[in-house]
Write a protein that holds these residues in place. Structure first.
Motif, PDB file in Angstrom:
ATOM      1  N   UNK A 288      -7.332 -10.598 -11.871  1.00 54.70           N
ATOM      2  CA  UNK A 288      -6.406  -9.950 -10.857  1.00 54.70           C
ATOM      3  C   UNK A 288      -7.320  -9.586  -9.522  1.00 54.70           C
ATOM      4  N   UNK A 289      -8.476  -9.229  -9.633  1.00 50.78           N
ATOM      5  CA  UNK A 289      -9.364  -8.865  -8.594  1.00 50.78           C
ATOM      6  C   UNK A 289      -9.502 -10.237  -7.981  1.00 50.78           C
TER       7      UNK A 289
ATOM      8  N   UNK B 232      -8.403  -6.775  -2.603  1.00 47.95           N
ATOM      9  CA  UNK B 232      -9.447  -6.574  -3.849  1.00 47.95           C
ATOM     10  C   UNK B 232      -9.054  -4.806  -4.267  1.00 47.95           C
ATOM     11  N   UNK B 233      -8.819  -4.054  -3.364  1.00 47.94           N
ATOM     12  CA  UNK B 233      -8.484  -2.610  -3.463  1.00 47.94           C
ATOM     13  C   UNK B 233      -7.046  -2.489  -4.099  1.00 47.94           C
ATOM     14  N   UNK B 234      -6.080  -3.402  -3.960  1.00 52.27           N
ATOM     15  CA  UNK B 234      -4.838  -3.213  -4.552  1.00 52.27           C
ATOM     16  C   UNK B 234      -4.814  -4.180  -5.829  1.00 52.27           C
TER      17      UNK B 234
ATOM     18  N   UNK C 146       0.902  -0.964   0.096  1.00 54.17           N
ATOM     19  CA  UNK C 146      -0.062  -0.061   0.087  1.00 54.17           C
ATOM     20  C   UNK C 146       0.883   1.208   0.039  1.00 54.17           C
ATOM     21  N   UNK C 147       1.761   1.430   0.798  1.00 52.62           N
ATOM     22  CA  UNK C 147       2.743   2.560   1.007  1.00 52.62           C
ATOM     23  C   UNK C 147       3.485   2.590  -0.392  1.00 52.62           C
TER      24      UNK C 147
ATOM     25  N   UNK D 113      -6.470 -13.868  -2.007  1.00 53.31           N
ATOM     26  CA  UNK D 113      -5.040 -14.179  -1.135  1.00 53.31           C
ATOM     27  C   UNK D 113      -5.077 -13.264   0.004  1.00 53.31           C
ATOM     28  N   UNK D 114      -5.652 -11.956  -0.152  1.00 52.87           N
ATOM     29  CA  UNK D 114      -5.447 -10.830   1.083  1.00 52.87           C
ATOM     30  C   UNK D 114      -6.619 -10.202   1.341  1.00 52.87           C
TER      31      UNK D 114
END
Length: 390
Positions: free
Chosen positions: A350-351, A363-365, A85-86, A357-358
């Motif tokens: 990808x979504x 989903x946001x990444x 995220x960073x 996975x996370x």
């Protein structure tokens, strides 16, 4: 007897029809059977089977490495999620921080400003939404009872489905031990403490990413020995920053408009906590396909709680669905450019992968990670613009 004599014998043995011509013995011709034959057509054997098995061995090695890398991503997700995220935020604002540094500002100034702005926005969001969220949580029992009453017509098919499941798989053996009291404080601390640590890790990593942007660029470029390799690495870095900046900042502006429209629609229709639904629409619109669908269902459920009949409950989802359709099919392609939009199947896969996975953070990444991968792949393996024949 020869083959010709056998053929003449079969011809004489066939019955004749009214016109004296021989009747057809087989209703299906050989050409029809050949046309619908299942299987490979004119297979060609391998010229070199050793090359084939060597390629299979390489693919197996790559597959094992991919599985191990996926296991690493899953196991290390508490550490990797705030880091990724960073990194994405730092790359998104990279052109802006680079512009500020070129104008003579020290690198720590834009880094500190970015961290303060993001922390302030998160704090204000939490403060604004804490009251409506607390109210909804306090009324969760009442809301659940109302929803069950609205959907009571589904009891019979659901009970039939449960009976069918019990008949197929047998009765459930799950049991709940209610003799032990729930450790509420321990569960809360176990949830809040990792989240706070991840927030601290995110802000610290973001600050140091922005602070050391030029050093990171120089380090990545100097990894390669040749001039072409360094130039390619620099292009990948610059294009990744430019693409993320153009996509995420534009989509954030559009999502802000979506949130305003959702809050306005829910306020005009008399929904409770319209700011909450506007913020939810803003956040969920970052998730392609799935996010707007979740918002449509949420507005429908809140409409059922607000109105007594079904028809008024459909007004808010219908209006929001119309707006998101216009936004997704006309507004975003016009502003960003259709050539920048990725293949819908790639975005959906990808979504699905990163959400599996996370979870919600994945989903946001998913879309930013896909953008980074597409930019790197285009530089390493440029795509051929030609089209295949139909």
């Amino acid at each position: 007897m020869t083959a010709a004599q056998n053929h003449r014998a079969r011809r004489t043995a066939e019955p004749a029809d009214m016109s004296g011509r021989g009747a057809v013995a087989e209703p299906v011709h050989a050409s029809s059977v050949q046309r619908f034959r299942i299987g490979a057509q004119d297979p060609t054997p391998f010229e070199d089977s050793a090359t084939f098995w060597r390629t299979m061995a390489q693919l197996a090695t790559i597959l094992m490495a991919a599985i191990m890398f996926g296991a690493l991503l899953y196991i290390a997700r508490p550490l990797l999620m705030p880091l990724i995220c960073a990194l994405i935020v730092a790359l998104t604002i990279g052109p802006l921080t680079g512009y500020a540094v070129r104008r003579g500002l020290p690198a720590f100034v834009p880094a500190g400003i970015i961290v303060v702005i993001i922390a302030t926005v998160l704090y204000l969001t939490i403060m604004l939404l804490s009251d409506p969220v607390s109210d909804l949580i306090a009324r969760s029992g009442e809301i659940g009872a109302t929803i069950r009453e609205k959907f009571r017509f589904m009891d019979r098919p659901l009970n039939a489905l449960k009976e069918l499941q019990s008949a197929i798989s047998g009765p459930s053996t799950l049991s709940v031990d209610v003799s032990k009291p729930t450790d509420l404080i321990g569960s809360v601390l176990g949830t809040v403490t990792p989240a706070m640590l991840q927030f601290v890790l995110f802000f610290a990593t973001l600050f140091f990413f922005v602070l050391g942007r030029n050093a990171m660029r120089q380090y990545i470029v100097n990894i390669f020995d040749t001039r072409d390799g360094r130039l390619r690495a620099l292009k990948i870095f610059n294009d990744t920053e430019r693409s993320l900046n153009a996509y995420l900042l534009t989509v954030t502006s559009i999502n802000a408009g979506v949130g305003v429209v959702a809050a306005l629609v829910t306020w005009l229709l008399g929904f409770p906590a319209p700011l909450l639904w506007g913020a939810l629409a803003f956040a969920l619109n970052y998730i392609p396909y799935v996010g707007p669908g979740i918002m449509h269902a949420t507005l429908f459920l809140i409409g059922l709680l607000t109105f007594d009949t079904l028809l008024p409950a459909l007004i808010a989802p219908a209006l929001f669905m119309t707006f998101t359709f216009i936004e997704g099919h006309f507004l975003v392609p016009t502003i960003i450019g259709r050539q920048f939009l990725m293949h819908p199947l790639g975005v959906f896969l990808s979504l699905a992968f990163w959400a599996w996975l996370w979870g919600p953070i994945g989903a946001f990444l998913a879309t930013p990670i896909l953008i980074m991968a597409v930019v790197a792949a285009d530089h390493l393996y440029p795509r051929n613009k030609g089209t295949l024949p139909e």
